[in-house]
Design a protein around this motif. Structure first.
Motif, PDB file in Angstrom:
ATOM      1  N   MET A 249      -7.960   3.742  -5.765  1.00  0.00           N
ATOM      2  CA  MET A 249      -8.138   3.825  -4.258  1.00  0.00           C
ATOM      3  C   MET A 249      -6.830   3.206  -3.634  1.00  0.00           C
TER       4      MET A 249
ATOM      5  N   GLN B 286      -8.452  -5.531  -7.396  1.00  0.00           N
ATOM      6  CA  GLN B 286      -8.427  -5.087  -6.216  1.00  0.00           C
ATOM      7  C   GLN B 286      -7.277  -6.144  -5.439  1.00  0.00           C
TER       8      GLN B 286
ATOM      9  N   LYS C 156     -15.989   9.519   6.116  1.00  0.00           N
ATOM     10  CA  LYS C 156     -15.473   9.768   4.816  1.00  0.00           C
ATOM     11  C   LYS C 156     -15.759  11.206   4.590  1.00  0.00           C
TER      12      LYS C 156
ATOM     13  N   GLY D  44      -8.935   7.987  -2.077  1.00  0.00           N
ATOM     14  CA  GLY D  44      -9.016   7.588  -3.703  1.00  0.00           C
ATOM     15  C   GLY D  44      -9.456   8.767  -4.518  1.00  0.00           C
TER      16      GLY D  44
ATOM     17  N   PHE E  70      -8.028   4.992   4.190  1.00  0.00           N
ATOM     18  CA  PHE E  70      -8.324   4.728   2.596  1.00  0.00           C
ATOM     19  C   PHE E  70      -8.403   5.907   1.833  1.00  0.00           C
TER      20      PHE E  70
ATOM     21  N   LYS F 278     -12.035   9.295  -8.203  1.00  0.00           N
ATOM     22  CA  LYS F 278     -12.913   8.787  -9.373  1.00  0.00           C
ATOM     23  C   LYS F 278     -13.188   9.830 -10.369  1.00  0.00           C
TER      24      LYS F 278
ATOM     25  N   SER G 160     -14.197  -1.279  -1.474  1.00  0.00           N
ATOM     26  CA  SER G 160     -13.458  -2.427  -1.610  1.00  0.00           C
ATOM     27  C   SER G 160     -14.532  -3.466  -0.624  1.00  0.00           C
TER      28      SER G 160
ATOM     29  N   ASP H 150     -16.626   2.630   1.876  1.00  0.00           N
ATOM     30  CA  ASP H 150     -15.770   1.862   1.447  1.00  0.00           C
ATOM     31  C   ASP H 150     -15.850   0.933   0.096  1.00  0.00           C
TER      32      ASP H 150
END
Length: 695
Positions: free
Chosen positions: A174, A203, A636, A688, A686, A690, A69, A67
């Protein structure tokens, strides 16, 4: 506990019967031999397989591998390291139990970012000003590192936002549970003699608990200029705008009834929501480094920096406003020579930091400043001078010995006060100079195994938050902690470096231990030197590249495991008529285990699984209250796609706390009113994407 014993038995089985489990393997191309990992260590800049000391290197894929974050995932994978996050953006870092005296923030650890001292001269570190995008690599030095880095019995962490030396641009987005939104962008330009990189992150989240919101923006500009064959200039600029809520600790009853609530108020104290308990900080950092080869045997690396920040902290009991200016530098000379056939490196240099704070404390009038409590002007100065010698003896024996001389001075001028039994005037504390030695030796018995041992001394003076507390007292009699560390370990790899291991045992003796206690004036905390501790531990890290074949559907399968056993106890500790001698050290889990599996396929898909076991933790010195042990599972999945030769996409989805454990990722130790618990979020998700484009 079956998960715990499974995690321990597997690496032991591998060590005992490697041929049966591994069979024939191919050379490593993902992680590399430990001998290929170059660490700064004690300013040695040499292979990990030539370094006598407990040093761990954390690469970018580990820091941001789950994660992005938070940095919790990456650092908690290092044995002996525990990072807590009591609310998004509110970090507390412990190396070998060093957070005992940190009710908030990061203390007792020296942290550098791009060679710049990020720890303030007071000993506190605003780690939450950095985003994951500013931490592409980290190096953790466990145990006292004062012979090179000065104060801090826990050790040191060296963060680096290293450039990739490519022409590339990228962006990411994300989203997730509890209003998580995260956006990042970067651009890097490489020429024959220069490199320039820009990183940006934005964020925000509402948070699982009331008053646990987060808003953070960071912008970083780093450069590297090759002036000529012998000189390099590096610059680092960082702006950070941070605003996050402090939900506060809960009692056991409140935790069981509704863990998402913030600390409620009462007729005497505001609740966290009513008080708008939060941190609002803006900071700007500028640093420049000059690396020069003076002649064939002598070189110098000098870093100068300055920081400016505005800090605002409404809390349940008061309201703080600070304006902070800090500056300083670090220089070291490297003298490489040979005495006969023995290679020798002498490192000598110094570090100086100075700070000036305008610090005001007010009553909290429903989330805004009320009447002034006291107004202080604070000046801090810290300095250290160090020398270190590394000698490569025959038969692949590596010897290192270092020594530092350290000074610290606090000067506080109380300009105004409205506290009862308080006076204006100057209070200052000049701590006794500290001479900090360290000696270490390593022996390579064959290319895949190194045995190392060291003896080091450390000290940790009180931070300014401990010297001058929120309730207004000034602890002139507070002295620095003193500690001696004995360490023995071995590391290495075998089967073409597909399996690596790093095992360390240590004994740490700490005296003049600084512990926090409730204040008689209000429900904040004060600090005092009390007794001593005995700390014994074993830390294990293993890594196994199970599959590594680009011609198969499953191209790679990697397994990592870290385990810490910490037997920490108070010695000769009496307080308030109670004798706590022999009790377990507050805030330290006896057993922690972290293991992860990573799978990559030929289609571009991947899967990451991470499991963490944290044993029960004593929450008060009397050992009458413990946190519950917990099992944390994270997953993940993602897909990496190369659309064109220069265009790469990475889409991912993850679930945190897959088992939906009810646990606290950061506890308040010796909490006033038994508010020990800072609940973490239940199962959450979560997702996201990239994008990277090579130019």
């Amino acid at each position: 506990m079956k998960h715990f014993f499974l995690g321990i038995s597997l690496p032991l089985l591998i060590l005992l019967y490697p041929a049966t489990i591994f069979g024939q393997t191919e050379p490593d191309t993902l992680q590399g031999d430990l001998g290929d990992i170059v660490v700064v260590g004690y300013e040695g800049n040499r292979s990990l397989m030539e370094t006598p000391g407990a040093v761990s290197n954390i690469r970018a894929e580990r820091i941001s591998g789950f994660d992005e974050s938070s940095i919790v995932y990456g650092l908690n994978a290092v044995p002996g390291v525990r990072i807590e996050q009591r609310a998004p953006g509110s970090y507390r870092v412990a190396i070998r139990g060093s957070s005992l005296r940190a009710p908030f923030g990061v203390r007792n650890i020296k942290i550098y970012w791009n060679d710049i001292p990020f720890t303030e001269p007071s000993g506190s570190t605003p780690l939450n000003l950095l985003d994951v995008i500013n931490m592409q690599e980290a190096e953790v030095i466990k145990g006292p590192a004062g012979s090179i880095y000065g104060a801090g019995n826990g050790g040191a962490i060296l963060f680096d936002s290293r450039q990739s030396n490519r022409n590339v641009v990228g962006a990411g987005a994300m989203i997730g549970s509890y209003g998580l939104n995260r956006y990042t962008a970067f651009a890097e330009q490489q020429t024959d003699k220069a490199n320039l990189r820009f990183n940006y992150s934005n964020q925000s989240s509402d948070g699982y608990r009331e008053q646990s919101f987060l808003e953070r923006q960071t912008a970083e500009l780093s450069s590297r200029f090759q002036l000529n064959d012998k000189q390099i200039i590096k610059t680092s600029f960082l702006y950070s705008d941070l605003y996050y809520g402090i939900p506060g600790g809960l009692t056991l009853q409140q935790y069981q009834e509704d863990p998402s609530q913030a600390r409620p108020g009462n007729p005497f104290v505001l609740g966290s929501v009513e008080a708008n308990a939060s941190i609002d900080q803006q900071a700007f950092l500028a640093g420049i480094s000059h690396d020069v080869e003076i002649n064939d045997i002598l070189s110098n690396l000098t870093t100068l920096y300055g920081t400016f920040s505005a800090f605002e902290n409404p809390f349940n009991l008061d309201y703080k406003k600070d304006s902070r200016k800090t500056g300083g530098g670090r220089t070291r000379f490297y003298l490489d020579t040979e005495i006969g056939d023995v290679r020798t490196r002498f490192t000598f240099g110094g570090e100086y930091q100075a700070a000036n704070y305008a610090a005001r404390n007010y009553e909290n009038a429903g989330g805004v400043t009320g009447d002034l409590n006291f107004d202080d002007e604070i000046k801090l100065k810290s300095s250290l001078f160090f020398v270190n010698t590394e000698v490569d003896l025959p038969s692949e024996i590596y010897l290192t010995a270092g020594l530092s001389y350290n000074r610290l001075k606090y000067r506080l001028n109380r300009l105004e006060t409205n506290l009862q039994d308080d006076n204006t005037g100057i209070a200052q504390k000049t701590f006794d100079p500290e001479i900090i030695p360290r000696i270490g030796m390593a022996k390579k018995f064959f290319p895949g195994m190194l045995v190392h041992g060291s003896i080091s001394y450390g000290f940790s003076p009180p931070t300014i938050e401990e010297f001058r507390t929120n309730e207004g007292s000034i602890a002139l009699d507070l002295e620095a902690e003193q500690g001696t560390n004995y360490e023995l370990g071995f590391r290495g790899s075998f089967y073409q470096s597909r399996f690596s291991y790093d095992i360390t045992g240590f004994i740490f003796k700490l005296s003049e231990t600084i512990v926090q206690q409730p204040s008689d004036r209000n429900s904040t905390v004060i600090f005092e030197n009390t007794g001593a501790t005995d700390q014994y531990g074993i830390e294990v890290a293993t890594s196994w590249q199970v599959i590594q074949n680009p011609d198969q559907f499953i191209e790679g399968l990697a397994w990592d495991l870290s385990y810490s056993y910490h037997n920490f106890n108070f010695v000769d500790y009496q307080r308030g008529g109670e004798d706590y001698s022999g009790n377990e050290l507050t805030g330290v889990a006896p057993h922690t285990l972290n293991t992860s599996w990573k799978v990559n396929t030929a289609l571009g898909s991947y899967l990451n699984l991470n499991y963490n076991f944290t044993d029960e933790i004593p929450l008060n010195d009397a050992n009458t209250v413990y946190s519950k042990a917990y099992h944390l599972l994270q997953s993940k999945i993602g897909y990496r796609l190369e659309l064109f030769s220069d265009f790469n996409l990475d889409a991912f989805f993850g679930i945190d706390n897959l088992l939906n454990e009810k646990y606290s990722l950061g506890n308040d130790l010796n909490a006033f009113g038994d508010r020990f618990y800072q609940p973490a979020a239940p199962r959450n998700w979560f997702a996201g994407v990239k994008l990277n484009i090579k130019l």
